[in-house]
Each structure stands twice: as C-alpha cells, then as structure tokens.
Design an enzyme around this catalytic site. Structure first.
Site, PDB file in Angstrom:
ATOM      1  N   TRP A  66       3.996  -7.519  -6.139  1.00 14.74           N
ATOM      2  CA  TRP A  66       3.406  -6.832  -4.986  1.00 14.74           C
ATOM      3  C   TRP A  66       4.454  -6.487  -3.926  1.00 14.74           C
ATOM      4  O   TRP A  66       4.371  -5.438  -3.285  1.00 14.74           O
ATOM      5  CB  TRP A  66       2.250  -7.640  -4.389  1.00 14.74           C
ATOM      6  CG  TRP A  66       1.089  -7.680  -5.330  1.00 14.74           C
ATOM      7  CD1 TRP A  66       0.603  -8.768  -5.983  1.00 14.74           C
ATOM      8  CD2 TRP A  66       0.276  -6.562  -5.769  1.00 14.74           C
ATOM      9  NE1 TRP A  66      -0.464  -8.401  -6.790  1.00 14.74           N
ATOM     10  CE2 TRP A  66      -0.677  -7.068  -6.677  1.00 14.74           C
ATOM     11  CE3 TRP A  66       0.265  -5.195  -5.491  1.00 14.74           C
ATOM     12  CZ2 TRP A  66      -1.629  -6.263  -7.307  1.00 14.74           C
ATOM     13  CZ3 TRP A  66      -0.680  -4.387  -6.111  1.00 14.74           C
ATOM     14  CH2 TRP A  66      -1.609  -4.920  -6.998  1.00 14.74           C
ATOM     15  N   ASP A 136       2.575  -9.244   4.008  1.00 11.64           N
ATOM     16  CA  ASP A 136       1.389  -9.015   3.183  1.00 11.64           C
ATOM     17  C   ASP A 136       0.832 -10.394   2.819  1.00 11.64           C
ATOM     18  O   ASP A 136       1.394 -11.104   1.994  1.00 11.64           O
ATOM     19  CB  ASP A 136       1.795  -8.247   1.915  1.00 11.64           C
ATOM     20  CG  ASP A 136       0.632  -8.024   0.963  1.00 11.64           C
ATOM     21  OD1 ASP A 136      -0.480  -8.531   1.221  1.00 11.64           O
ATOM     22  OD2 ASP A 136       0.836  -7.332  -0.056  1.00 11.64           O
ATOM     23  N   LYS A 160     -10.029 -11.256  -1.658  1.00 16.56           N
ATOM     24  CA  LYS A 160      -9.684 -12.604  -2.118  1.00 16.56           C
ATOM     25  C   LYS A 160     -10.474 -13.620  -1.294  1.00 16.56           C
ATOM     26  O   LYS A 160     -11.456 -14.161  -1.772  1.00 16.56           O
ATOM     27  CB  LYS A 160      -8.182 -12.878  -1.976  1.00 16.56           C
ATOM     28  CG  LYS A 160      -7.347 -12.349  -3.112  1.00 16.56           C
ATOM     29  CD  LYS A 160      -7.111 -10.906  -3.084  1.00 16.56           C
ATOM     30  CE  LYS A 160      -6.045 -10.532  -4.107  1.00 16.56           C
ATOM     31  NZ  LYS A 160      -6.214  -9.210  -4.642  1.00 16.56           N
TER      32      LYS A 160
HETATM   33  N1  PMP Z   1      -0.822  -7.077  -2.107  1.00 16.67           N
HETATM   34  C1  PMP Z   1      -1.194  -8.188  -2.757  1.00 16.67           C
HETATM   35  C2  PMP Z   1      -0.490  -9.472  -2.476  1.00 16.67           C
HETATM   36  C3  PMP Z   1      -2.244  -8.137  -3.684  1.00 16.67           C
HETATM   37  O1  PMP Z   1      -2.616  -9.244  -4.339  1.00 16.67           O
HETATM   38  C4  PMP Z   1      -2.894  -6.904  -3.928  1.00 16.67           C
HETATM   39  C5  PMP Z   1      -4.047  -6.765  -4.878  1.00 16.67           C
HETATM   40  N2  PMP Z   1      -4.298  -7.752  -5.731  1.00 16.67           N
HETATM   41  C6  PMP Z   1      -2.454  -5.777  -3.235  1.00 16.67           C
HETATM   42  C7  PMP Z   1      -1.422  -5.901  -2.322  1.00 16.67           C
HETATM   43  C8  PMP Z   1      -3.108  -4.439  -3.438  1.00 16.67           C
HETATM   44  O2  PMP Z   1      -4.359  -4.482  -2.876  1.00 16.67           O
HETATM   45  P1  PMP Z   1      -5.400  -3.276  -2.946  1.00 16.67           P
HETATM   46  O3  PMP Z   1      -5.731  -3.090  -4.381  1.00 16.67           O
HETATM   47  O4  PMP Z   1      -6.541  -3.774  -2.130  1.00 16.67           O
HETATM   48  O5  PMP Z   1      -4.747  -2.086  -2.347  1.00 16.67           O
END
Ligand code: PMP
Length: 324
Positions: A66, A136, A160
C-alpha cells in the site's frame, strides 16, 4: 437512508459521529476531521494536490504494497524521494529509522503505518521535525491509542475498523489547510471540505451513521486502550501458535508484526486449497491471502472477538495434526 443530508436529523448524526471520534482519539482543537467519499486511495492524489503548496519534493517511505501504491500516485505530482525502503528485505521488516534519508525541504513525509497485505505495523511514530508527517492508517485506525499531535495528516478508509466501505476519514492540522494546486477538483480540496463540514456535496450518510454507531460501540468497550488490549491478546495468541509450529510460517520480524493482519503460509503450499476449503467448512472464512501475496491471511480487526481467534488456532492445530 432517506434523510436529507441538510436536515437536522442527519446534522445530529454527523455532529455526534465527529464528537465521538474526537473523544476516542483525543483530537486536539487545532485539528479538523473530514469525512470523505474517496476510499483511502483517493488521498494518494489529494495529499500532493493539497500539501505540496508549490514545492516539488516529497518524502515517501516504502514498506509494502500500500505504501508503494501511494508512491506511484505521488510521482504524478512531484519528485518522490524514497526516504527508506525495505524492498531489499522482501518487506519482512520495517526500515530502521536511523537509516531514513529524509529531505528537510520536503513538503511532507508519507508512510503507511499498517501494511494490510504484508502484515507489518509501526509500533512507533517517526520524528520528522518540522516536515509534516502524513500517514495512511487505514487498516489499524482505532485499533490502538495514538498521539494525534505527532501527525500533520492522518487518513483511513472505513472498511476495516470504522464501518462499511464508501467513506474515509481525514484528521488534519489546521495550518496545513490551504488552497490546493490549481486545477484540483473541488471535491478534492481539503480546505474546502473542512470549511463545508464535509458537505461540499451529499456525504455518504448511511456509512457515516454506521461509523457513528461503531464509535459509540468502541466507547462502550472501554475506548482505544481497551481495544488495544483486545487486539494484543488476539494477535499474541495467533503469532504464538505460528511461531511454535513448523507447519505454518509468518515471515515478518516479530517486533514489526501487525496486530490486525496476520499473513501466514503453509510449509507445503500444495495444501493451501485444502486448508481454505476445510477452514470454510468450519465457519472460518475470508482466510485467503491477498492475490499479490498468496498463502493465507487472518485479518483480525476490532470486531473479531477473541473466540474467533481461539477457533482459528484450534482449527489450525487440528489441520496440522491431520496433514503435518
Ligand atoms: N491503504 C491501505 C493500508 C489499505 O489497506 C487499503 C485497502 N485495503 C487502501 C489503502 C486502499 O483503500 P480503498 O480501496 O478504500 O481505496
């Protein structure tokens, strides 16, 4: 779901949700809370658009899938300096802070404090001095106590520990709210969203209502320190079992392991499908690892009771006995 978002009923829901969230996290008065529709991914664009403020450099730390996705988006807007990376260690341990190559002129430093897929979690907050720290926290937000004042901007997707998908939350220090780069779509303007109390357009009302209920639920559990103790207990149990077994394996350095996301592999990958099918038959679902990582992953967010982890460990022991 039929309430007008401008009416007093929804106004009360939004107000209470923000109030309870501030209470849980002890958000200082000089921080604003914004409810956004973009998933966490939307902030990979909004952060540079709003925080570069004419600068051309930002620091990013790479610790897994991520944080890398954020880096790729950041590169659209500025020179991304990878201040630290654990790619060479195959994302198995966090880069030591003493090795970070931070640029004091950077507009901000971005990192991801819980890598959902790789299963790493920061138990510490980097000290970036005067350069705003942007994080994040999507996959461990509200799972532990944090000190908001260490951060310039925190963002987290809802799905989450907050509520259903369709919402993300930003907590941002007042002085970072400035007009964004020219051409920024109006919905991606943090300052505009903060001024409009997250209502530049119709907010995700149902999701915010559920999030508000979750905040009240966390308060009833005893707040974030109680949540943290609950999560420590669950993750200690699972890692404790994994570490004494030679049948299963978690490759993350013990001090850097996530309490939320526990990836593990079977020593014999040909048994993966048997394991997943058998687990499913025992009511233990959603254990397949992310498509980029393979293997298994137990995501044991706040809502997972201790009994869920007890049941998983009991199943894993039995599976090991039958197939080991
Ligand atoms: N950052 C992290 C740490 C994540 O776990 C996720 C999704 N699992 C995201 C970003 C992306 O999130 P979204 O699909 O809501 O854009």
């Amino acid at each position: 779901m039929e309430l007008s978002h401008r009416g007093p009923e929804f106004g009360g829901i939004l107000h209470d949700a923000e109030h309870d969230l501030r209470d849980l996290l002890r958000v200082p008065d000089n921080y604003r809370v914004i409810f956004c529709q973009e998933g966490a991914s939307g902030h990979w664009n909004m952060i540079p658009l709003n925080l570069l403020q004419g600068k051309n450099n930002a620091d990013y730390v790479e610790t897994g899938y991520w944080s890398y996705r954020a880096i790729e988006e950041g590169r659209r807007y500025c020179n991304v300096n990878i201040a630290a990376s654990n790619r060479i260690d195959n994302f198995c341990a966090l880069p030591e802070f003493s090795d970070w190559q931070l640029n004091p002129q950077a507009a901000y430093v971005h990192y991801c404090s819980n890598e959902t897929i790789d299963g790493l979690e920061f138990n510490w907050v980097p000290d970036t001095g005067n350069v705003p720290l942007v994080v994040d926290m999507s996959s461990h937000f509200l799972s532990r106590t944090i000190e908001i004042s260490r951060f310039g901007l925190i963002y987290a997707g809802a799905q989450k520990n907050i509520g259903p998908a369709g919402l993300s939350i930003v907590i941002v220090r007042d002085d970072l709210l400035k007009p964004p780069a020219p051409g920024t779509p109006f919905l991606m303007d943090y300052q505009g969203q903060a001024h409009a109390h997250s209502m530049l357009n119709t907010p995700p009302t149902f999701t915010i209502w559920v999030a508000g209920l979750v905040f009240k639920w966390i308060k009833r559990q005893g707040g974030l320190s109680a949540m943290e103790a609950h999560n420590v207990r669950k993750s200690d149990l699972l890692y404790g079992y994994l570490d004494q077994s030679s049948f299963y394996r978690n490759r993350v350095k013990p001090g850097d392991r996530s309490r939320m996301n526990v990836p593990f592999h079977l020593k014999e990958p040909s048994l993966d499908e048997v394991f997943l099918k058998d687990a499913d038959a025992h009511g233990l679902t959603q254990l397949r690892g992310h498509r980029v990582a393979g293997g298994m992953r137990a995501s044991i967010y706040n809502a997972m009771p201790c009994e869920g982890v007890d049941a998983l460990v009991a199943f894993m022991k039995d599976f090991e006995r039958r197939h080991g």
